[in-house]
Every structure is written in structure tokens, then in C-alpha cells.
Design a protein around this motif. Structure first.
Motif, short mmCIF file in Angstrom:
data_model
loop_
_atom_site.label_atom_id
_atom_site.label_comp_id
_atom_site.label_asym_id
_atom_site.label_seq_id
_atom_site.Cartn_x
_atom_site.Cartn_y
_atom_site.Cartn_z
N GLN A 15 0.82 -1.21 0.00
CA GLN A 15 0.00 0.00 0.00
C GLN A 15 0.86 1.26 0.00
OE1 GLN A 15 -2.45 -0.85 3.46
NE2 GLN A 15 -4.23 -1.20 2.16
N LYS A 19 0.80 3.94 -3.06
CA LYS A 19 0.34 5.30 -2.80
C LYS A 19 1.46 6.32 -3.02
CE LYS A 19 -2.78 7.91 -0.17
NZ LYS A 19 -3.36 8.57 -1.30
N ASP A 20 2.60 6.09 -2.40
CA ASP A 20 3.70 7.05 -2.51
C ASP A 20 4.30 7.05 -3.91
OD1 ASP A 20 3.22 7.56 0.14
OD2 ASP A 20 5.08 6.65 0.88
N ARG A 74 -5.34 10.81 -4.98
CA ARG A 74 -6.12 9.78 -4.29
C ARG A 74 -5.94 8.45 -4.99
NH1 ARG A 74 -11.53 12.91 -2.38
NH2 ARG A 74 -10.43 14.80 -1.76
N LEU A 75 -5.72 7.42 -4.19
CA LEU A 75 -5.50 6.09 -4.72
C LEU A 75 -6.30 5.10 -3.89
CD1 LEU A 75 -3.12 4.84 -6.79
CD2 LEU A 75 -2.62 3.69 -4.65
N GLU A 95 -6.79 5.48 -9.57
CA GLU A 95 -6.03 6.70 -9.29
C GLU A 95 -6.84 7.91 -9.76
OE1 GLU A 95 -1.58 8.43 -10.06
OE2 GLU A 95 -2.66 7.65 -11.79
#
Length: 155
Positions: A15, A19-20, A74-75, A95
Motif C-alpha cells: 500500500q 500510494k507514494d 487519491r489512490l 487513481e
């Protein structure tokens, strides 16, 4: 308990990488981040063939005439099971970047307005999409190996 611990650890790592990594990729395309950091999240072979990053390399990024101050990245990640011994995993993600805070650079603003109208003063929207991501574990670290577009989404 051991399997649950390793599942939770792998899931948390995946995760964070997704995300990053995807947020950094978007910031690199918008010319607000250094591309050298992408190697922490992506395999080099992916970076060499990523079409979004190619727009930065060949000077065709739709964001090159804008000063981007911030994004709302936002993911969402679908459920996936990762066994402790897994060396690769497939994950479907969505995404979105619903808000990009920026404005046309002073030197380009007049030309953009003349060509596209007043709304060209603000950066173009990021295309929201669903992707299938393949991650692989290399030397104990998860990295994104591939990103396959499943479909684009209307905002």
C-alpha cells in the motif's frame, strides 16, 4: 498468527509503495518532483517505458507551461491476498487527482489564453483511471513492475 503478521506487513508495504510511488510519478509528470526518487518505488525497466514519464523526457508534458503548487492525489486499492512467501502480486487500483493547484507560467499565460481561452490559465485535469499493477519483491523490497490501464474514468 505468523501468517497473519506477514500478510499485514506485506499488505502495508504494498500500500505504501503504491500510494507514494503513484503520487511521486504524478508529481514528476507535473514537473514538481525529482525523477531520481522514482527508483525507490518502480523497477528501472518500467521507468524506461512509462508513457507518462516519456512526455517529460521529450518535452510534451501537458503541465510544462504551468507552475503546480500542489495536488490532491487519491489512490484506492482493491483487496488482495499476499502470502508471506509471495515474490509478486497483482493489484487493481483506482487513481484520481481531483484537484491540481496551479496556474500558467507568466511567459506562457498569454499564448495559452489566445490559443485555448481563459480556462487554459489553469492546469489540465489528470485522467482518472483504473490500473492493474504488478509488484515484485527484489531484495526484500516491493517495487512496481508494470502498470496496465484497465479503463479511464469520467470525473
Amino acid at each position: 498468527m505468523t501468517v497473519t503478521f506477514y500478510y499485514a506487513m506485506n499488505l502495508a508495504n504494498v500500500q505504501v509503495i503504491l500510494k507514494d510511488g503513484m503520487a511521486l510519478r504524478a508529481r514528476v509528470v507535473m514537473l514538481t518532483a525529482e525523477e531520481s526518487e522514482l527508483g525507490k518505488y518502480f523497477q528501472q525497466s518500467f521507468l524506461e517505458r512509462d508513457t507518462a514519464l516519456q512526455t517529460v523526457h521529450n518535452g510534451t508534458s501537458p503541465y510544462q507551461n504551468y507552475n503546480i503548487r500542489g495536488i490532491d492525489h487519491r489512490l484506492d486499492m482493491d483487496f488482495t491476498w499476499i502470502w508471506p512467501w509471495d515474490e509478486s502480486v497483482k493489484v487493481d487500483i483506482t487513481e484520481r487527482i481531483p484537484r491540481i493547484d496551479g496556474r500558467a507560467k507568466g511567459s506562457a499565460a498569454e499564448a495559452l489564453v489566445a490559443q485555448y481561452g481563459d480556462k487554459a490559465l489553469y492546469p489540465p485535469q489528470w485522467q482518472a483511471a483504473r490500473y492493474r499493477v504488478v509488484l515484485v519483491k527484489e531484495n526484500g523490497q516491493w517495487r512496481i513492475k508494470s502498470l496496465t490501464l484497465l479503463n479511464t474514468l469520467a470525473e
